[in-house]
Scaffold this active site. Structure first.
Site, PDB file in Angstrom:
ATOM      1  N   CYS A 245       0.830  -1.194   0.000  1.00 34.43           N
ATOM      2  CA  CYS A 245       0.000   0.000   0.000  1.00 34.43           C
ATOM      3  C   CYS A 245       0.870   1.252   0.000  1.00 34.43           C
ATOM      4  CB  CYS A 245      -0.878   0.020   1.230  1.00 34.43           C
ATOM      5  SG  CYS A 245      -1.883  -1.459   1.378  1.00 34.43           S
TER       6      CYS A 245
ATOM      7  N   ARG B  63       5.027   0.617  -6.033  1.00 31.88           N
ATOM      8  CA  ARG B  63       4.480  -0.325  -5.083  1.00 31.88           C
ATOM      9  C   ARG B  63       3.323  -1.124  -5.699  1.00 31.88           C
ATOM     10  NH1 ARG B  63       4.547   1.394   0.728  1.00 31.88           N
ATOM     11  NH2 ARG B  63       6.660   2.073   0.963  1.00 31.88           N
TER      12      ARG B  63
ATOM     13  N   TRP C 292      -3.058  -3.037  -2.586  1.00 31.89           N
ATOM     14  CA  TRP C 292      -2.827  -4.254  -3.368  1.00 31.89           C
ATOM     15  C   TRP C 292      -4.057  -5.132  -3.369  1.00 31.89           C
ATOM     16  CZ3 TRP C 292       0.670  -7.339  -6.067  1.00 31.89           C
ATOM     17  CH2 TRP C 292       1.834  -6.686  -6.451  1.00 31.89           C
TER      18      TRP C 292
ATOM     19  N   ASN D 166      -1.709   0.765   6.284  1.00 28.00           N
ATOM     20  CA  ASN D 166      -0.839  -0.190   5.618  1.00 28.00           C
ATOM     21  C   ASN D 166      -0.426  -1.169   6.702  1.00 28.00           C
ATOM     22  OD1 ASN D 166       0.897  -1.397   3.875  1.00 28.00           O
ATOM     23  ND2 ASN D 166       2.336   0.306   3.723  1.00 28.00           N
ATOM     24  N   GLY D 167      -0.822  -2.426   6.590  1.00 23.67           N
ATOM     25  CA  GLY D 167      -0.425  -3.381   7.633  1.00 23.67           C
ATOM     26  C   GLY D 167      -1.521  -4.383   7.920  1.00 23.67           C
TER      27      GLY D 167
ATOM     28  N   GLU E  92      21.782 -20.130   3.459  1.00 26.27           N
ATOM     29  CA  GLU E  92      21.533 -18.734   3.071  1.00 26.27           C
ATOM     30  C   GLU E  92      22.429 -17.782   3.875  1.00 26.27           C
ATOM     31  OE1 GLU E  92      20.296 -17.249   0.721  1.00 26.27           O
ATOM     32  OE2 GLU E  92      19.617 -15.278   1.333  1.00 26.27           O
TER      33      GLU E  92
ATOM     34  N   LYS F  71      25.010 -15.247   2.056  1.00 32.28           N
ATOM     35  CA  LYS F  71      25.003 -13.791   2.268  1.00 32.28           C
ATOM     36  C   LYS F  71      26.381 -13.322   2.728  1.00 32.28           C
ATOM     37  CE  LYS F  71      22.118 -12.808   0.563  1.00 32.28           C
ATOM     38  NZ  LYS F  71      20.993 -13.528   0.001  1.00 32.28           N
TER      39      LYS F  71
ATOM     40  N   GLU G  11      28.890 -13.426  -0.277  1.00 27.61           N
ATOM     41  CA  GLU G  11      28.733 -12.509  -1.400  1.00 27.61           C
ATOM     42  C   GLU G  11      28.947 -11.043  -1.039  1.00 27.61           C
ATOM     43  OE1 GLU G  11      24.918 -12.675  -3.384  1.00 27.61           O
ATOM     44  OE2 GLU G  11      23.895 -13.041  -1.498  1.00 27.61           O
TER      45      GLU G  11
ATOM     46  N   HIS H 101      31.127 -36.045  10.135  1.00 25.16           N
ATOM     47  CA  HIS H 101      31.575 -36.793   8.961  1.00 25.16           C
ATOM     48  C   HIS H 101      32.613 -36.014   8.160  1.00 25.16           C
ATOM     49  CE1 HIS H 101      28.475 -39.758   9.814  1.00 25.16           C
ATOM     50  NE2 HIS H 101      27.769 -38.712  10.202  1.00 25.16           N
TER      51      HIS H 101
ATOM     52  N   LYS I 163      22.757  -8.514 -10.600  1.00 24.35           N
ATOM     53  CA  LYS I 163      21.453  -8.736  -9.983  1.00 24.35           C
ATOM     54  C   LYS I 163      20.663  -9.808 -10.724  1.00 24.35           C
ATOM     55  CE  LYS I 163      18.175  -8.005  -7.060  1.00 24.35           C
ATOM     56  NZ  LYS I 163      18.376  -8.792  -5.821  1.00 24.35           N
TER      57      LYS I 163
HETATM   58  C1  F6R Z   1      21.958 -13.961  -3.717  1.00 19.41           C
HETATM   59  C2  F6R Z   1      21.241 -13.674  -4.945  1.00 19.41           C
HETATM   60  C3  F6R Z   1      21.336 -14.630  -6.054  1.00 19.41           C
HETATM   61  C4  F6R Z   1      19.974 -14.814  -6.739  1.00 19.41           C
HETATM   62  C5  F6R Z   1      20.117 -15.722  -7.978  1.00 19.41           C
HETATM   63  C6  F6R Z   1      18.792 -16.008  -8.630  1.00 19.41           C
HETATM   64  O1  F6R Z   1      21.787 -12.968  -2.758  1.00 19.41           O
HETATM   65  O2  F6R Z   1      20.593 -12.663  -5.063  1.00 19.41           O
HETATM   66  O3  F6R Z   1      21.842 -15.852  -5.616  1.00 19.41           O
HETATM   67  O4  F6R Z   1      19.101 -15.380  -5.815  1.00 19.41           O
HETATM   68  O5  F6R Z   1      20.955 -15.105  -8.900  1.00 19.41           O
HETATM   69  O6  F6R Z   1      18.163 -14.842  -9.054  1.00 19.41           O
HETATM   70  P1  F6R Z   1      16.626 -14.805  -9.364  1.00 19.41           P
HETATM   71  O7  F6R Z   1      15.906 -15.052  -8.100  1.00 19.41           O
HETATM   72  O8  F6R Z   1      16.391 -13.451  -9.948  1.00 19.41           O
HETATM   73  O9  F6R Z   1      16.344 -15.903 -10.357  1.00 19.41           O
END
Ligand code: F6R
Length: 612
Positions: free
Chosen positions: A2, A27, A80, A106-107, A485, A489, A492, A508, A607
């Site tokens: 929203c 949004r 939304w 919003n919420g 994950e 994080k 990267e 192991h 990205k």
């Molecule tokens: C890690 C990251 C990448 C994406 C991957 C897939 O933080 O952003 O590992 O998750 O490149 O990207 P999508 O989700 O756009 O297919």
């Protein structure tokens, strides 16, 4: 997601509000509404329309475009989708029974059913199905009982559970706009213009009028009049807020109060998750409705595929879908899937999870499903992306644009999407959906909001560990993917070598790595593998490793065993990864910051990976 904008000042208020809402267009919305105070009649004029903002604009009159010499007050909202019921009736603003007080929100109000039933028992008649209307009716109730507007808002907010951002207007005090933020489901920015004051859910909503802003923190209320803006905590205590001047640079403007997009996106998660749930869950009936999915036969099996963070998300979804719907799920890296000639049948579903919707490997794996005559589903963030277009059914993440290369809010919203999918599938089985599965979801945004509260532990840990070269992450069951994950994080964005392991695998091989230089992040929340995780913690300590435990609030035993503890609120195990993922993100972010890394654009990464 929203968007909210409110205005008091000398300009014609309606066009200012519409223009602010347009700036929040990213949004997305399915309906919009606006409330203006007509200074001549002293009444609200409310317009609502389904669809894009332009539909609302078409309903406005010439009078809306001309400033009034006495008073120009309006507030608007974009909303939304709501489960099939994208109706004018449910679009904001909502008004109290007398018509004197209006609200946009919003919420999610977690306890709205309880509050609604109490108000109905006292004779209040509701005109919408929204949780928002409960707030405005409560405010009116307290005003009738003798409180002034400000006090009544404080009293109403004190009754709410969950995470919300609200703006209210009252005909009895037309020059006053009250806005509040409870939790992190929605931001509130107050714009301090020249002879005018605005509130909005994000900085772009006020920029056309002013660059001087202040940001509300959780549990703060602003009482905004032209030339007189006061902020108080919910307990009534006065707060002196810092006034920020937003730079002209559009990127800086978009980051608002945050230093990096990653930080902003981490803190947007309560809001993003609220948007992901909102409108797809009928809490009264205990049902999930997914607008992009067509009912059909239950799949024999789901092949769930993705890359990177999205691939880790599939591993969590497997637990959810198998547990709630009892449909088998096979997970794989999209890049491996099509080269192993997977045994897909026409009774199966191949589901791609992808934030961008453009990842080449994920699209190719979905094509593999198509070629083998399976149904193809997608969980995507980018609307209109290739993955969404080529799928037979899709669920959107609704996390809003994710700018930072490291994925955060798209991860947690994709996990929530898979939980919704699991519920949706379970509804179609003979055993049905346990009612608690839905009520558990209702509390999630509030719990996420708690995980986003100020916590110095991340800074402290970064100060202690920023020169280490290796990190180990351990988890079990549904939290093993969260360990993966966490390690991803850390790698990267801070360039520290990190590995995620299922804790049972330690003996192991990986245990050989542990010595006094190895920090080990152990996810040991209270679930069915808690005891086993505690024994891992002890084994790491016995080898002089340093343990950073992620544990359930109230677990004081773990504090005796681990070197550092990050607490998460108690929550149903199936939803716990949404909470335990947040310390992983915050820790990696603070480490990268301390190491002076380029948080939003880490080296060598893109990205969206549109090549194989
Ligand atoms: C890690 C990251 C990448 C994406 C991957 C897939 O933080 O952003 O590992 O998750 O490149 O990207 P999508 O989700 O756009 O297919």
């Amino acid at each position: 997601m929203c968007g909210i904008v409110g205005y008091i000042g000398p300009q014609a208020a309606v066009p200012v509000v519409i223009s602010g809402l347009r700036k929040l267009e990213y949004r997305g919305y399915d309906s919009a509404g606006i409330a203006k105070i007509n200074p001549d009649s002293g009444k609200f004029e409310i317009q609502r329309a389904v669809g894009k903002l332009i539909n609302l604009e078409r309903k406005l009159s010439d009078a809306d475009h001309a400033p009034h010499e006495r008073l120009n007050v309006a507030m608007g909202h974009t909303r939304w989708a709501t489960h099939g019921s994208v109706t004018e009736r449910n679009a904001h603003p909502h008004v109290s029974m007398s018509g004197n007080i209006a609200i946009v929100q919003n919420g999610i109000v977690e306890n709205f059913l309880e509050l609604k039933h109490d108000l109905q028992a006292e004779g209040v008649v509701f005109t919408s199905e929204t949780d928002t209307e409960v707030i405005v009716q409560l405010v009116e109730k307290f005003i009738h009982a003798g409180s002034d507007f400000e006090k009544a808002v404080h009293m109403a907010l004190a009754q709410l559970r969950g995470s919300s951002a609200v703006v209210l207007l009252n005909l009895a005090e037309p020059g006053t706009m009250i806005a509040a933020r409870l939790g992190n489901a929605g931001g509130v920015v107050v714009g301090l213009g020249d002879g005018e004051v605005l509130v909005a859910s994000d900085v772009p909503g006020v920029l056309e009028c002013t660059r001087k802003v202040l940001f509300l923190d959780s549990h703060e209320v602003v009482i905004a009049k032209v030339g007189d803006v006061k902020v108080r905590r919910l307990n009534g205590e006065r707060v002196n807020k810092e006034v920020h001047t937003i730079a002209w640079d559009p990127v800086a403007a978009e980051k608002g109060e945050y230093r990096h997009f990653m930080q902003k996106e981490i803190f947007e998660q309560a809001r993003a998750i609220t948007d992901t749930i909102r409108g797809r869950v009928d809490f009264e009936q205990g049902k999930v409705l997914l607008e992009g999915m067509k009912a059909g036969p239950l799949p024999r099996k789901i092949f769930s595929i993705g890359m990177g963070t999205s691939s880790i998300s599939t591993m969590i979804g497997k637990f959810m879908i198998e547990n709630l719907a009892r449909v088998p799920v096979e997970v794989d890296y999209a890049s491996e899937f099509r080269y192993r000639d997977p045994l897909i049948t026409p009774d199966d579903v191949v589901m791609g999870i992808t934030q961008s919707g453009e990842t080449a490997d994920t699209l190719a794996a979905m094509q593999e499903g198509r070629d083998k005559k399976a149904r193809v589903w997608a969980i995507v963030n980018a609307i209109g992306s290739q993955a969404q277009r080529v799928s037979d059914g899709n669920i959107t993440m609704r996390s809003g644009p994710e700018i930072s290369v490291a994925s955060t809010k798209a991860f947690t919203t994709s996990v929530v999407d898979q939980y919704l999918l699991a519920c949706w599938l379970a509804q179609q089985t003979q055993h049905g959906l346990p009612h608690t599965a839905i009520s558990d979801l209702m509390h999630l945004p509030g719990l996420v909001s708690k995980m986003l509260e100020k916590n110095n532990i991340y800074d402290d840990l970064a100060n202690i560990f920023h020169l280490r070269e290796h990190f180990l992450y351990l988890g079990r069951g549904i939290n093993y993917p969260v360990a993966l994950e966490g390690a991803l994080k850390m790698k990267e964005i801070s360039y520290i070598h990190a590995e995620g392991y299922p804790a049972g695998e330690m003996k192991h091989g990986p245990i050989a790595l542990i010595d006094e230089n190895m920090p080990v992040v152990c996810i040991c929340i209270r679930d069915n593998v808690y005891e086993k995780m505690v024994s891992q913690v002890e084994q790491v300590r016995a080898r002089h490793g340093t343990v950073i435990a992620v544990a359930t609030e109230g677990d004081t035993d773990i504090a005796k065993k681990a070197d550092h503890v990050i607490y998460v609120p108690e929550c149903p195990p199936l939803l716990s990864p949404v909470l335990t993922a947040i310390p992983m993100q915050r820790l990696a972010y603070h480490m990268a910051l301390r190491r002076g890394c380029d948080v939003d654009q880490p080296r060598n990464l893109a990205k969206s990976v549109t090549v194989e």
